[in-house]
Design an enzyme around this catalytic site. Structure first.
Site, PDB file in Angstrom:
ATOM      1  N   ARG A  76       0.894  -0.773   0.068  1.00  0.00           N
ATOM      2  CA  ARG A  76      -0.111   0.067   0.052  1.00  0.00           C
ATOM      3  C   ARG A  76       0.794   1.440   0.143  1.00  0.00           C
ATOM      4  O   ARG A  76       1.702   1.516   0.713  1.00  0.00           O
ATOM      5  CB  ARG A  76      -0.596  -0.057   1.325  1.00  0.00           C
ATOM      6  CG  ARG A  76      -2.052   0.901   1.291  1.00  0.00           C
ATOM      7  CD  ARG A  76      -2.883   0.799   2.534  1.00  0.00           C
ATOM      8  NE  ARG A  76      -2.252   1.550   3.191  1.00  0.00           N
ATOM      9  CZ  ARG A  76      -3.683   1.272   4.949  1.00  0.00           C
ATOM     10  NH1 ARG A  76      -4.399   0.603   4.254  1.00  0.00           N
ATOM     11  NH2 ARG A  76      -2.346   1.583   5.783  1.00  0.00           N
ATOM     12  N   SER A  97     -13.607  -3.768   1.445  1.00  0.00           N
ATOM     13  CA  SER A  97     -13.714  -3.585   3.316  1.00  0.00           C
ATOM     14  C   SER A  97     -15.070  -3.019   3.457  1.00  0.00           C
ATOM     15  O   SER A  97     -15.695  -1.937   2.501  1.00  0.00           O
ATOM     16  CB  SER A  97     -12.417  -2.281   3.814  1.00  0.00           C
ATOM     17  OG  SER A  97     -11.004  -3.052   2.927  1.00  0.00           O
ATOM     18  N   LYS A  99      -4.806   5.843   9.258  1.00  0.00           N
ATOM     19  CA  LYS A  99      -5.508   5.999   8.550  1.00  0.00           C
ATOM     20  C   LYS A  99      -6.578   7.432   8.671  1.00  0.00           C
ATOM     21  O   LYS A  99      -7.616   6.471   9.632  1.00  0.00           O
ATOM     22  CB  LYS A  99      -6.304   4.902   7.863  1.00  0.00           C
ATOM     23  CG  LYS A  99      -6.676   5.000   6.718  1.00  0.00           C
ATOM     24  CD  LYS A  99      -7.154   3.323   6.291  1.00  0.00           C
ATOM     25  CE  LYS A  99      -7.693   3.575   4.776  1.00  0.00           C
ATOM     26  NZ  LYS A  99      -9.182   3.435   4.446  1.00  0.00           N
TER      27      LYS A  99
END
Length: 214
Positions: free
Chosen positions: A44, A113, A142
């Site tokens: 990521r 998700s 996040k």
């Protein structure tokens, strides 16, 4: 229903973050994680170009394949297919799971998700192979992680589908044991591995409660 072998590899997904890993490289950390037993890596990097992701993904693939581990690319289905990764993790702003499923080989894995049981069931019908679910605990990793759902919220989602549900958000070695008491199939971690001073010890600690469920 996924095979038991695939479910066991999804017990722990290590998500990369070069900023958190610095001054070490994610390649160094991933190599240590694989050696300690991690069997799923998600590359990521929100700011990397497609070329940069391709280069780093190819580098990680050279580590994951010999280890029998899975490599997922976050968001970028094109990059995942181009380098021959095992799968992609799609967010809410990416190509829909149903469209991605029609465009990829049967063996290609698609993760996505949600923290909503009804949406999870729909995503399973659309072709998702696993569902990341959180935020389970508070996290600074996040910024747009959403509300804290806790163990009960994670358990509700996990019980709503047949595909593995992977808890994410603020999970460390101690909390891994708590998550393992739910119906979830595994955990995904970022800072717990990217920032640790002892990657092998952390990986072993994260996996230990899940081995006890086997």
């Amino acid at each position: 229903m996924l095979s038991s072998d695939l479910q066991s590899r999804l017990r722990l997904i290590v998500i990369t973050d070069q900023d958190l890993a610095s001054p070490r490289s994610i390649v160094e950390i991933v190599a240590d994680a694989l050696a300690a037993g991690a069997r799923a890596i998600q590359l990521r990097s929100k700011t990397a170009s497609a070329r940069e992701l391709q280069e780093r993904g190819s580098e990680l693939l050279s580590l994951t394949r010999p280890a029998g581990a899975l490599l997922f690319i976050n968001d970028r289905l094109d990059v995942a297919l181009a380098i021959g990764a095992d799968g992609v993790h799609l967010g809410p702003d990416d190509i829909p799971v149903s469209e991605a499923r029609r465009a990829v080989p049967n063996s290609f894995l698609i993760g996505t998700s949600t923290d909503n049981p009804q949406q999870a069931a729909q995503l399973e019908d659309d072709g998702a192979d696993y569902i990341g679910c959180g935020t389970v605990y508070p996290t600074m990793t996040k910024a747009d992680a959403g509300q804290i759902i806790g163990l009960s919220g994670l358990d509700r989602v996990a019980r709503s589908v047949d595909v593995p549900v992977i808890g994410i958000g603020g999970i460390n070695v101690e909390r891994s044991a708590e998550v393992s008491t739910t119906y979830a199939s595994g955990i995904a971690v970022v800072s717990a591995v990217m920032q640790t001073s002892d990657v092998p010890e952390t990986i072993v600690g994260l996996l230990a409660p899940w081995a006890e469920r086997d």
